[in-house]
Scaffold this motif. Structure first.
Motif, short mmCIF file in Angstrom:
data_model
loop_
_atom_site.label_atom_id
_atom_site.label_comp_id
_atom_site.label_asym_id
_atom_site.label_seq_id
_atom_site.Cartn_x
_atom_site.Cartn_y
_atom_site.Cartn_z
N GLU A 436 0.82 -1.21 0.00
CA GLU A 436 0.00 0.00 0.00
C GLU A 436 0.85 1.27 0.00
O GLU A 436 0.32 2.38 -0.01
CB GLU A 436 -0.91 0.02 1.24
N GLY A 437 2.18 1.11 0.06
CA GLY A 437 3.07 2.27 0.01
C GLY A 437 3.30 2.94 1.34
O GLY A 437 3.76 4.09 1.38
N LEU A 438 3.02 2.28 2.44
CA LEU A 438 3.20 2.87 3.76
C LEU A 438 4.65 2.70 4.23
O LEU A 438 5.33 1.72 3.88
CB LEU A 438 2.28 2.22 4.80
N GLU A 439 5.10 3.64 5.04
CA GLU A 439 6.36 3.48 5.75
C GLU A 439 6.12 2.51 6.90
O GLU A 439 5.03 2.50 7.51
CB GLU A 439 6.84 4.82 6.28
N ILE A 440 7.11 1.69 7.22
CA ILE A 440 6.97 0.70 8.29
C ILE A 440 7.98 1.01 9.40
O ILE A 440 9.19 1.10 9.14
CB ILE A 440 7.18 -0.73 7.77
N VAL A 441 7.45 1.20 10.62
CA VAL A 441 8.29 1.51 11.77
C VAL A 441 8.04 0.44 12.83
O VAL A 441 6.89 0.11 13.14
CB VAL A 441 7.97 2.91 12.35
N PHE A 442 9.12 -0.08 13.39
CA PHE A 442 8.97 -1.11 14.42
C PHE A 442 8.83 -0.48 15.80
O PHE A 442 9.28 0.64 16.05
CB PHE A 442 10.15 -2.08 14.38
N LEU A 443 8.23 -1.26 16.68
CA LEU A 443 7.81 -0.76 17.99
C LEU A 443 8.40 -1.62 19.11
O LEU A 443 8.34 -2.85 19.06
CB LEU A 443 6.28 -0.80 18.08
N HIS A 444 9.00 -0.97 20.09
CA HIS A 444 9.48 -1.64 21.31
C HIS A 444 8.55 -1.29 22.46
O HIS A 444 8.18 -0.12 22.63
CB HIS A 444 10.90 -1.20 21.63
N ASN A 445 8.17 -2.28 23.25
CA ASN A 445 7.38 -2.02 24.45
C ASN A 445 8.34 -1.81 25.62
O ASN A 445 8.90 -2.77 26.15
CB ASN A 445 6.43 -3.19 24.72
N ARG A 446 8.52 -0.56 26.00
CA ARG A 446 9.51 -0.20 27.01
C ARG A 446 8.91 -0.32 28.41
O ARG A 446 7.86 0.26 28.69
CB ARG A 446 9.99 1.24 26.77
N PRO A 447 9.57 -1.05 29.32
CA PRO A 447 9.05 -1.15 30.68
C PRO A 447 9.32 0.13 31.47
O PRO A 447 10.43 0.67 31.44
CB PRO A 447 9.82 -2.33 31.27
N VAL A 448 8.30 0.60 32.16
CA VAL A 448 8.41 1.80 32.98
C VAL A 448 7.94 1.46 34.39
O VAL A 448 6.84 0.90 34.56
CB VAL A 448 7.53 2.94 32.41
N PRO A 449 8.73 1.75 35.42
CA PRO A 449 8.33 1.40 36.78
C PRO A 449 7.07 2.14 37.23
O PRO A 449 6.87 3.31 36.88
CB PRO A 449 9.53 1.83 37.63
N VAL A 450 6.25 1.42 37.98
CA VAL A 450 5.05 2.04 38.56
C VAL A 450 5.46 2.90 39.75
O VAL A 450 4.98 4.02 39.92
CB VAL A 450 4.05 0.95 39.01
N ASP A 451 6.31 2.35 40.61
CA ASP A 451 6.86 3.09 41.75
C ASP A 451 8.33 3.34 41.49
O ASP A 451 9.10 2.40 41.28
CB ASP A 451 6.70 2.28 43.05
N GLY A 452 8.74 4.59 41.50
CA GLY A 452 10.14 4.88 41.26
C GLY A 452 10.40 5.35 39.84
O GLY A 452 9.46 5.64 39.08
N SER A 453 11.66 5.39 39.46
CA SER A 453 12.07 5.96 38.18
C SER A 453 12.66 4.89 37.27
O SER A 453 12.96 3.78 37.69
CB SER A 453 13.12 7.05 38.42
N ILE A 454 12.82 5.27 36.00
CA ILE A 454 13.50 4.41 35.04
C ILE A 454 14.90 4.06 35.53
O ILE A 454 15.37 2.93 35.39
CB ILE A 454 13.58 5.10 33.66
N ASP A 455 15.57 5.05 36.13
CA ASP A 455 16.93 4.82 36.63
C ASP A 455 16.95 3.70 37.66
O ASP A 455 17.90 2.91 37.70
CB ASP A 455 17.50 6.11 37.23
#
Length: 477
Positions: A436-455
Motif C-alpha cells: 500500500e506504500g506505507l512506511e513501516i516503523v517497528f515498535l518496542h514495548n519499554r518497561p516503565v516502573p510504577v513506583d520509582g524511576s526508570i533509573d
C-alpha cells in the motif's frame, strides 16, 4: 494360580524405574496408610535398585500411632517427624533434604494429608534443590541446566506467554551493551531455525525488506531472535524448542549447540532468553523472572509458578495497571512473591510503546498483540509523547484472519504501519503495508516502573548483571 506380579505396583514395573538403580531415595509417607503396606512398597522399591535413605512423615493418625520411635521400629529407617502441629511441614522436608542429599523424592502419601496444592508446593521446593520429585503417576525433573557457557551470563525467564518477556529481554540487552559489557543474546522460540543462527546487526541490514525476504523463504521472520537483534542492536543467536514441561523443560531444543556458538563469539557476556514459561536448558549465573500481572494469581504463586519465583534473583512484574489489574491484585502478587522468596528484589512495571523511528505528524496504524483493553492508553501515549495521529489499532497480530480484515479496512488511510515484531507482523502486516506504500516503523514495548524511576529499574537490572559477572569470576556458577 494367580500371578503374584498382579499384586505388585504397575508403576514399579514401568521402564522409568530403571532410573532408580543406585539412586538415593527419600520417601514421603503419611499415617493414613497402614504401615505394613508402606513397608512392603519400600521393600519392592529397593528390589528395583533404589536405596531408601530416610522417610519424612507428613501427618495423619488414622492407621498409626505417631512417634519417631514407633515409626523407626516399623521401618528400620531414619524418620523425620514434625515436633509439633505448628511446625511447617514444607520447611521440615527441606531440612531432611539438606541432611540426606537424595537423588529422588518419592511421594507415597495421598489425600487428605497431601492434596494437589500441597504437592505442587512440595514439588517447587524439591525441584529448587535440584532433586527429582516423583509419585504414582508423575515424575517431575528440575529444568536442565547444562554448564555449557564459559562466560558470565544471566537468563530471562517467564511465568507464561504474552507477558512481555521479550520486551524485558530487549531492555536488558540494551542496558548491558550501553553500560557494562559486550553481550550476545541466546534466544529460543517455537519458530526458531533448524540450526542455531547468528544475527549480527553490524553485518546484517536489519530492515523491513530483510525480514520480508526471510518470511518469503518460508521462515518465521517475527521469531524472538529477530525481534531481539533488531530492537536491541545486539548480536543474537536464534534457536528452536518444541514442547514445554510444567517445571520449564523443553522437550527438544538446539540451545546447547547455540550455547557452544556463544562461547566462540567475541562477546563477553551472555543473556539467555526463555520461551513462554519454558527455560533455556543452560546454567546461568543469575535469573530474572518476568511475571504478568494479568495472569491468574494461582498460576503466578502456585503450581510451578512458585518454583520459578524461588530460583529467581530479580522479579519484574509487568502490566501493573488498569484495566489489566487493580491495585488490590498487584498488592497480592507482590506480597505473595515475597512470601515465597523474601530476598527477591521486585519491580512493578507498565509497558509504554516506543517507536524506533520518527512518527510525528503522521497518521499511524498500530499493530500489536496487546488486548484492546490497552488501546486507549496506547493511543494517548503515542500521540502525546511522539506527536503522531493514531488512526487505527489492531490487536490481532496473533490472529492472521482478523489482522487481514483490520488491515483491509483502514490501512490505506494511514501513512505509517507501527508494529511490534510478533506473530504475523512481517508476513501479513508488513507485506500489506509495503504493497500500500506505507512506511513501516517497528515498535518496542519499554518497561516503565510504577513506583520509582526508570533509573531505579535500570539499576536493578545492571546490579544483577554485575553480580552475575562476579559469581562467574568466583567460580560460583
Amino acid at each position: 494360580m494367580i500371578d503374584k506380579k498382579l499384586f505388585r505396583s504397575v508403576h514399579l514395573d514401568d521402564l522409568q524405574f530403571k532410573g532408580f538403580n543406585g539412586k538415593r531415595v527419600l520417601c514421603l509417607v503419611d499415617g493414613d496408610h497402614y504401615p505394613p503396606v508402606v513397608k512392603w512398597t519400600i521393600e519392592e522399591l529397593e528390589k528395583s535398585g533404589g536405596k531408601v535413605v530416610a522417610l519424612v512423615f507428613l501427618g495423619g493418625t488414622e492407621k498409626i500411632r505417631v512417634s519417631s520411635k514407633d515409626l523407626k521400629d516399623i521401618f528400620d529407617l531414619r524418620v523425620y517427624l514434625r515436633k509439633s502441629r505448628l511446625d511447617d511441614s514444607i520447611s521440615f522436608l527441606v531440612e531432611a533434604l539438606e541432611e540426606e542429599n537424595p537423588d529422588i523424592v518419592l511421594d507415597l502419601s495421598d489425600e487428605p494429608i497431601v492434596d494437589y496444592w500441597k504437592r505442587f508446593k512440595i514439588g517447587s521446593r524439591v525441584l529448587e534443590m535440584g532433586i527429582d520429585y516423583i509419585g504414582s503417576d508423575f515424575w517431575f525433573k528440575p529444568p536442565v541446566e547444562d554448564e555449557v557457557l564459559n562466560k558470565p551470563s544471566i537468563s530471562v525467564i517467564g511465568t507464561g506467554k504474552r507477558i512481555g518477556k521479550t520486551a524485558i529481554g530487549v531492555t536488558v540487552a540494551r542496558l548491558v551493551k550501553e553500560e557494562l559489557f559486550d553481550p550476545v543474546v541466546l534466544c529460543m522460540g517455537r519458530g526458531g531455525p533448524p540450526e542455531p543462527e547468528v544475527i549480527d546487526p553490524e553485518k546484517i541490514d536489519l530492515e523491513v525488506d530483510t525480514l520480508i525476504d526471510v518470511a518469503e523463504r518460508g521462515r518465521h521472520a517475527a521469531s524472538d531472535y529477530w525481534e531481539d537483534a533488531l530492537l536491541s542492536q545486539v548480536s543474537t543467536i536464534g534457536c528452536r524448542r518444541c514442547g514445554g514441561g510444567m517445571a520449564g523443560n523443553p522437550f527438544s531444543s538446539n540451545v546447547l549447540e547455540g550455547g557452544g556458538i556463544a562461547n566462540e563469539l567475541s562477546q563477553d557476556f551472555v543473556i539467555t532468553e526463555g520461551s513462554g514459561p519454558t527455560f533455556p536448558p543452560v546454567k546461568t549465573d543469575k535469573k530474572i523472572v518476568v511475571i504478568g500481572a494479568k495472569q491468574p494469581l494461582e498460576k503466578i504463586l502456585s503450581f510451578f509458578g512458585e518454583y520459578r519465583i524461588r530460583v529467581a534473583d530479580l522479579a519484574i512484574i509487568t502490566m501493573c495497571e488498569k484495566p489489566y489489574v487493580d491495585d488490590e491484585k498487584i498488592e497480592k502478587i507482590e506480597k505473595g512473591i515475597l512470601k515465597i522468596n523474601p530476598d527477591l528484589d521486585v519491580v512493578k512495571t507498565v509497558f509504554r510503546p516506543q517507536p524506533l523511528d520518527e512518527v510525528a505528524r503522521r497518521d499511524v496504524f498500530v499493530a500489536t498483540t496487546a488486548s484492546d483493553q490497552s488501546n486507549k492508553s496506547i493511543k494517548a501515549y503515542l500521540e502525546e509523547e511522539y506527536g503522531c495521529r493514531v488512526k487505527e489499532i489492531s490487536n490481532n497480530l496473533s490472529n492472521r484472519i482478523k489482522l487481514k480484515k483490520d488491515l483491509n479496512r483502514s490501512i490505506s488511510s494511514c501513512d505509517i504501519l507501527l508494529t511490534e515484531i510478533k506473530a504475523a507482523s512481517i508476513d501479513v502486516a508488513a507485506k500489506k503495508a509495503k504493497k500500500e506504500g506505507l512506511e513501516i516503523v517497528f515498535l518496542h514495548n519499554r518497561p516503565v516502573p510504577v513506583d520509582g524511576s526508570i533509573d531505579e529499574l535500570n539499576e536493578a537490572i545492571l546490579s544483577l548483571c554485575k553480580k552475575a559477572h562476579k559469581s562467574f569470576r568466583r567460580g560460583e556458577n
